[in-house]
Design a protein around this motif. Structure first.
Motif, PDB file in Angstrom:
ATOM      1  N   ASP A 101       0.091  -2.058   1.425  1.00  6.35           N
ATOM      2  CA  ASP A 101       1.503  -1.698   1.486  1.00  6.35           C
ATOM      3  C   ASP A 101       1.929  -0.987   0.200  1.00  6.35           C
ATOM      4  OD1 ASP A 101       4.037  -2.318   3.234  1.00  6.35           O
ATOM      5  OD2 ASP A 101       4.648  -2.639   1.172  1.00  6.35           O
ATOM      6  N   GLU A 102       1.535  -1.546  -0.948  1.00  6.65           N
ATOM      7  CA  GLU A 102       1.851  -0.918  -2.228  1.00  6.65           C
ATOM      8  C   GLU A 102       1.132   0.412  -2.367  1.00  6.65           C
ATOM      9  OE1 GLU A 102       0.896  -3.619  -5.347  1.00  6.65           O
ATOM     10  OE2 GLU A 102       2.312  -5.157  -4.697  1.00  6.65           O
ATOM     11  N   ALA A 103      -0.112   0.472  -1.876  1.00  4.13           N
ATOM     12  CA  ALA A 103      -0.873   1.725  -1.950  1.00  4.13           C
ATOM     13  C   ALA A 103      -0.201   2.815  -1.132  1.00  4.13           C
ATOM     14  CB  ALA A 103      -2.295   1.490  -1.444  1.00  4.13           C
ATOM     15  N   PHE A 104       0.331   2.458   0.033  1.00  2.00           N
ATOM     16  CA  PHE A 104       1.029   3.425   0.882  1.00  2.00           C
ATOM     17  C   PHE A 104       2.207   4.033   0.140  1.00  2.00           C
ATOM     18  CE2 PHE A 104       4.059   4.822   4.033  1.00  2.00           C
ATOM     19  CZ  PHE A 104       3.288   5.379   5.035  1.00  2.00           C
ATOM     20  N   VAL A 105       2.992   3.185  -0.499  1.00  2.00           N
ATOM     21  CA  VAL A 105       4.154   3.667  -1.246  1.00  2.00           C
ATOM     22  C   VAL A 105       3.712   4.589  -2.380  1.00  2.00           C
ATOM     23  CG1 VAL A 105       6.103   2.993  -2.699  1.00  2.00           C
ATOM     24  CG2 VAL A 105       5.545   1.663  -0.648  1.00  2.00           C
ATOM     25  N   THR A 106       2.654   4.193  -3.082  1.00  2.00           N
ATOM     26  CA  THR A 106       2.157   4.997  -4.201  1.00  2.00           C
ATOM     27  C   THR A 106       1.634   6.348  -3.731  1.00  2.00           C
ATOM     28  OG1 THR A 106       1.542   3.017  -5.455  1.00  2.00           O
ATOM     29  CG2 THR A 106       0.460   5.084  -6.075  1.00  2.00           C
ATOM     30  N   LEU A 107       0.887   6.356  -2.631  1.00  2.00           N
ATOM     31  CA  LEU A 107       0.238   7.574  -2.167  1.00  2.00           C
ATOM     32  C   LEU A 107       1.189   8.538  -1.466  1.00  2.00           C
ATOM     33  CD1 LEU A 107      -3.054   5.976  -0.821  1.00  2.00           C
ATOM     34  CD2 LEU A 107      -2.838   7.416  -2.841  1.00  2.00           C
ATOM     35  N   THR A 108       2.253   7.990  -0.837  1.00  2.00           N
ATOM     36  CA  THR A 108       3.165   8.836  -0.080  1.00  2.00           C
ATOM     37  C   THR A 108       4.549   8.972  -0.714  1.00  2.00           C
ATOM     38  OG1 THR A 108       4.049   7.038   1.286  1.00  2.00           O
ATOM     39  CG2 THR A 108       2.041   8.130   2.051  1.00  2.00           C
ATOM     40  N   GLY A 109       4.896   8.056  -1.603  1.00  2.00           N
ATOM     41  CA  GLY A 109       6.238   8.058  -2.174  1.00  2.00           C
ATOM     42  C   GLY A 109       7.277   7.541  -1.210  1.00  2.00           C
ATOM     43  N   GLU A 141     -10.617   0.568  -0.163  1.00  2.00           N
ATOM     44  CA  GLU A 141     -10.812   1.789  -0.950  1.00  2.00           C
ATOM     45  C   GLU A 141      -9.487   2.492  -1.218  1.00  2.00           C
ATOM     46  OE1 GLU A 141     -15.366   2.939   0.518  1.00  2.00           O
ATOM     47  OE2 GLU A 141     -13.619   3.800   1.532  1.00  2.00           O
ATOM     48  N   LEU A 142      -8.602   2.553  -0.211  1.00  2.00           N
ATOM     49  CA  LEU A 142      -7.304   3.190  -0.418  1.00  2.00           C
ATOM     50  C   LEU A 142      -6.462   2.393  -1.407  1.00  2.00           C
ATOM     51  CD1 LEU A 142      -6.196   4.453   3.120  1.00  2.00           C
ATOM     52  CD2 LEU A 142      -7.523   5.618   1.372  1.00  2.00           C
ATOM     53  N   THR A 143      -6.536   1.078  -1.309  1.00  2.00           N
ATOM     54  CA  THR A 143      -5.773   0.225  -2.217  1.00  2.00           C
ATOM     55  C   THR A 143      -6.253   0.396  -3.648  1.00  2.00           C
ATOM     56  OG1 THR A 143      -5.405  -1.403  -0.451  1.00  2.00           O
ATOM     57  CG2 THR A 143      -5.118  -2.166  -2.713  1.00  2.00           C
ATOM     58  N   GLU A 144      -7.559   0.417  -3.835  1.00  2.00           N
ATOM     59  CA  GLU A 144      -8.115   0.579  -5.177  1.00  2.00           C
ATOM     60  C   GLU A 144      -7.842   1.970  -5.732  1.00  2.00           C
ATOM     61  OE1 GLU A 144     -12.225  -0.423  -4.743  1.00  2.00           O
ATOM     62  OE2 GLU A 144     -11.861  -2.602  -4.776  1.00  2.00           O
ATOM     63  N   ALA A 145      -7.904   2.987  -4.866  1.00  2.00           N
ATOM     64  CA  ALA A 145      -7.651   4.356  -5.320  1.00  2.00           C
ATOM     65  C   ALA A 145      -6.227   4.524  -5.829  1.00  2.00           C
ATOM     66  CB  ALA A 145      -7.925   5.343  -4.188  1.00  2.00           C
TER      67      ALA A 145
END
Length: 245
Positions: A230-238, A219-223
């Motif tokens: 890993d990519e989602a973390f970078v996107t969500l936190t910068g 869900e976090l990755t798709e959001a």
């Protein structure tokens, strides 16, 4: 769902140090038998949060229940059901692996045997080695074994595989999977995205002491519109995992 139905029920946790707010209004509801991950950059409030859940720090505001018990007011009862492994373990350097396990086992009515624990964490060949002579990764694995010695129903693991080589890391993953099978609830703090994707049922992302996202790894990755966590973390936190916030 009431707090007695949850393994961990943290509501509105806040912790400040002079002019710095480490945790601000964090609420987490962890179900029994769940492997729940906490992600965030360094300084996001992860360790302070789990220390409040474990009863090692008293929150300025908010409340925590572990299987319905207050970890501060009912510390003795909580110690019998909660195992904790934190990043900075302070153990007696002169004691051997077996002696440390025996010492911790003496605190519980029905502990695991040293043989079982050493096999679980891959330290069978080091049982007679003093703590000070263990490598950093071996000390890490011993601290995990000590967290499990009392057959806890809830376990907090802070940076489970830091300092471990790939083989030892995979062994720890198998240990966590076996705990889930046994119905143990695991609260896992980690910077390793592959580890979180492999092990966690749900994940809370902390930013500046607040929960900024909550859901399954998928869900976090798709959001985030990302291909990996890993990519989602970078996107969500910068930030990259492990960077200071």
């Amino acid at each position: 769902m009431s707090s007695t139905d949850l393994a961990i029920d943290a509501v509105g946790l806040c912790k400040r140090y002079r002019h710095t707010t480490a945790v601000e209004d964090v609420s987490l509801a962890v179900e029994r038998g769940e492997v729940f991950g906490i992600l965030g950059t360094n300084g996001a409030g992860k360790t302070t949060t789990v220390e409040m859940i474990a009863g090692l720090r008293r929150p300025d505001h908010g409340q925590v229940r572990v299987l319905g018990l207050d970890p501060v007011r009912e510390r003795a009862k909580v110690r019998q059901i909660l195992g904790v492994q934190l990043q900075e373990a302070s153990l007696h350097n002169a004691l051997t692996v077996t002696e440390l396990l025996a010492l911790y086992a003496s605190l519980y009515p029905r502990p695991f045997t040293a043989e079982d624990l050493l096999e679980r964490v891959g330290l069978t060949d080091q049982q007679g080695v003093r703590f000070e002579n263990l490598s950093g990764g071996q000390q890490q694995r011993l601290s995990i074994a000590l967290a499990l010695v009392g057959r806890p129903r809830v376990v907090i693991l802070d940076e489970l595989t830091t300092g471990l080589d790939p083989r030892a890391r995979r062994q720890m993953w198998k240990t966590i999977a076996s705990l889930r099978t046994e119905g143990v609830t695991v609260l896992l703090v980690s910077h390793a995205m592959e580890e979180v994707e492999e092990l966690c049922d749900r994940v809370a992302l902390l930013e500046s002491g607040r929960v900024s996202a909550l859901g399954t790894p998928r869900e976090l990755t798709e959001a985030a519109g990302a291909a990996t966590l890993d990519e989602a973390f970078v996107t969500l936190t910068g930030s990259e995992p492990g960077e200071d916030s």
